[in-house]
Design a protein around this motif. Structure first.
Motif, short mmCIF file in Angstrom:
data_model
loop_
_atom_site.label_atom_id
_atom_site.label_comp_id
_atom_site.label_asym_id
_atom_site.label_seq_id
_atom_site.Cartn_x
_atom_site.Cartn_y
_atom_site.Cartn_z
N THR A 4 13.37 6.39 -26.59
CA THR A 4 13.22 6.57 -28.03
C THR A 4 14.30 5.78 -28.74
N LYS A 8 14.23 6.07 -34.41
CA LYS A 8 13.16 7.06 -34.33
C LYS A 8 13.64 8.43 -33.88
N LEU A 9 14.94 8.54 -33.64
CA LEU A 9 15.50 9.85 -33.29
C LEU A 9 15.52 10.73 -34.54
N PRO A 10 15.50 12.05 -34.37
CA PRO A 10 15.63 12.93 -35.55
C PRO A 10 16.99 12.73 -36.19
N PRO A 11 17.12 13.01 -37.48
CA PRO A 11 18.40 12.81 -38.18
C PRO A 11 19.58 13.50 -37.50
N THR A 12 19.34 14.70 -36.96
CA THR A 12 20.43 15.43 -36.30
C THR A 12 20.95 14.68 -35.08
N SER A 13 20.06 13.99 -34.38
CA SER A 13 20.47 13.20 -33.21
C SER A 13 21.17 11.92 -33.63
N ARG A 14 20.62 11.25 -34.65
CA ARG A 14 21.22 9.99 -35.11
C ARG A 14 22.64 10.22 -35.61
N LYS A 148 10.18 13.73 -24.64
CA LYS A 148 10.52 14.80 -25.58
C LYS A 148 11.78 15.55 -25.14
N TYR A 152 15.36 16.14 -27.06
CA TYR A 152 15.84 17.52 -27.21
C TYR A 152 17.26 17.66 -26.66
N ASP A 155 19.93 16.16 -28.78
CA ASP A 155 20.16 16.97 -29.97
C ASP A 155 21.02 18.19 -29.69
#
Length: 209
Positions: A4, A8-14, A148, A152, A155
């Motif tokens: 990924t 394209k990672l969720p904001p919390t991961s970025r 996925k 996860y 995160d």
């Protein structure tokens, strides 16, 4: 693909890959450490690149009042700390990638050698086990589950993810049965080299003895 890209990672991961000392100070204060704290971290002394990155982390943490003391160790002693799970609150290490199933297993499942943060998450364990053992799942569906799970696990922030180097491999055309592999499962080149052969005729035609 199970990869990924960052965008394209969720904001919390970025956010975990950004430098934000002001927010870090705020989080420290909320956790009861407005003046920071001190801790030690082990690092192997046989890898200059690793030592340089560790020194960079020391400097970054100092800017938010956290004092990190590096404990450099010879590799056998350093590795023993992890295998026995007696390392300190900090531990710098690099982990090879394998296939998606192996990478998730050895990084994030409990009782794994290369899981020094000792992550133990029921969702991860159950999902990984199902993806590996459910005969009704296709290979693509299994890879989708690993993709996925990877996001996860990022995160959950069990570790501070640091930059890794690019690795390049070059070889002569007369080196046969080789496709750029650098290791097998770990720092093991012997199984690769044992299957390589030299096309002596091609080598001679190209002007090399």
């Amino acid at each position: 693909s199970v990869y990924t890209p960052m965008e394209k990672l969720p904001p919390t991961s970025r956010e975990l890959f950004t430098y934000n000392p002001e927010k870090a100070k705020k989080l420290l204060a909320e956790a009861g450490y407005p003046n920071g704290f001190s801790f030690k971290a082990q690092v192997a002394n046989n890898n200059q690149e690793g030592l340089d990155i560790a020194s960079m982390v020391v400097a970054y943490l100092a800017k938010i009042g956290v004092n990190l003391e590096l404990e450099t160790m010879d590799y056998p002693s350093y590795l023993s700390k992890m295998t026995k799970k007696v390392m300190g609150p900090g531990y710098f290490f690099a982990n090879d990638h394998g296939n998606p199933f192996a990478t998730i297993r050895k990084n994030f499942l409990p009782k794994q050698t290369w899981n020094p943060y000792m992550m133990d998450d029921d969702y991860v364990t159950k999902t990984w086990t199902r993806a590996n053992q459910d005969p009704n799942l296709s290979e693509k569906e299994g890879f989708d589950e690993m993709k996925k799970l990877n996001v996860y696990c990022l995160d959950q922030a069990p570790a501070v993810w640091l930059p890794g180097p690019y690795v390049y491999v070059a070889w002569w055309p007369w080196v046969k049965n080789y496709h750029g592999e650098v290791r097998v499962g770990a720092h093991r080149a012997a199984p690769i080299l044992a299957r390589v052969w030299i096309d002596q005729e091609m080598k001679k035609k190209m002007g090399y003895e």
